[in-house]
Enzyme design. Sequence first.
Site: not given
Ligand code: NCD
Length: 356
Positions: A61-62, A90, A111, A144
């Site tokens: 999703r993100t 590398k 992330r 997040h």
């Molecule tokens: C979440 C995350 O990555 O923190 N997912 C998201 O971005 N909707 C939740 C999860 O991984 O459980």
Amino acid sequence: MVEIGWRGHRHLLSIDDFSREELEAMLNAANVLTLDSDEGQKLDILKGFILKPVFFEPSSRTQNSFEAAMLSMGGSNLSPHLTITSSMEKGETEQDTITTYAQYSDFLVVRHPRPNSVREFAITLDKQGNRARVINAGDGSNEHPTQALLDLYTVMKEFKELDGVTYLLLGDLKYGRTVHSLVLGARKFDGVSFVGFPVGGLSLSPQYRQNGYNEHDISDFRQFLETLPRTSRVVIYATRVQWERIARERYENFDQFDEKEKARIRSEIYKELNYQVTAEHLAVTPDLTTLLHPLPRGSEIADELFYSNQLQVAPIRQMRYGLPVRMAALGLYGGKEKEIFELPKGIFNLPAHAQV
Ligand code: NCD
């Protein structure tokens, strides 16, 4: 000189960095940008801007909603970071790789599995005088922030306000970063309370315990629901068990395990730590109750409820709202607040069938 970032925030790293007014401005911007039927409708507010997705952990999703948001605003995306095609293969360090991407893009959506890593990357970029804005798309079990924005946006859409809401937090409150950001964001509003229902002792850490927070065993969940006044506004926020973070604590070499072994551990942990929100639960909740889940889901919400038309079940709407919320974040951080609020709202707010 043109200001980089938004209202003095250079990067988007923690939801706690924002005041109530700033959160409201972001949500209002998302509301202006809500495309209920966006086929063929694209803006050009971020024309010329480039986004680089830098995901050191998986994402559905993100990453996709950020990329779609950039395209919907008229900007472009570079191809997502993949270890195999980057110089990390590398032996280049993560910081050097990120510094490289910062030379070619205006937004880095990052992330990473280590808590606070994204902030550290951003601080180093600032020292070097880069113009790229960094957006924290999840740093380990820490935060997040854009998920919290879309969670709050969903609550606003469902209840028309964010004051006076009771949040029931279910599942993995220890490692679930979305819970952490939600608590830090929701508490900026008035009369908000939080009650935790951790599974398997995965309790909320002290730094996130706000507004008289208390916890109950998940087995008391149904009974607790029956004690809520019918007139309360209640969010049931269900989360999955972060099996991969638990596995890393249990097994020192977890990251070296093969896929088959990882899958075995995943099903073992999911089996050991599970719970489910059911239609029976929702039947005893106050009139204004909404069930949210950041997704992905495990067994917390069964298919028949997840894909039902029951109004209280909001995760699919919530997931869709990721698009306008991330459009708002990119637009505001791209310095386009004025342009967003000058948009002819009607065009973008109404579903196609309601436009005449
Ligand atoms: C979440 C995350 O990555 O923190 N997912 C998201 O971005 N909707 C939740 C999860 O991984 O459980």
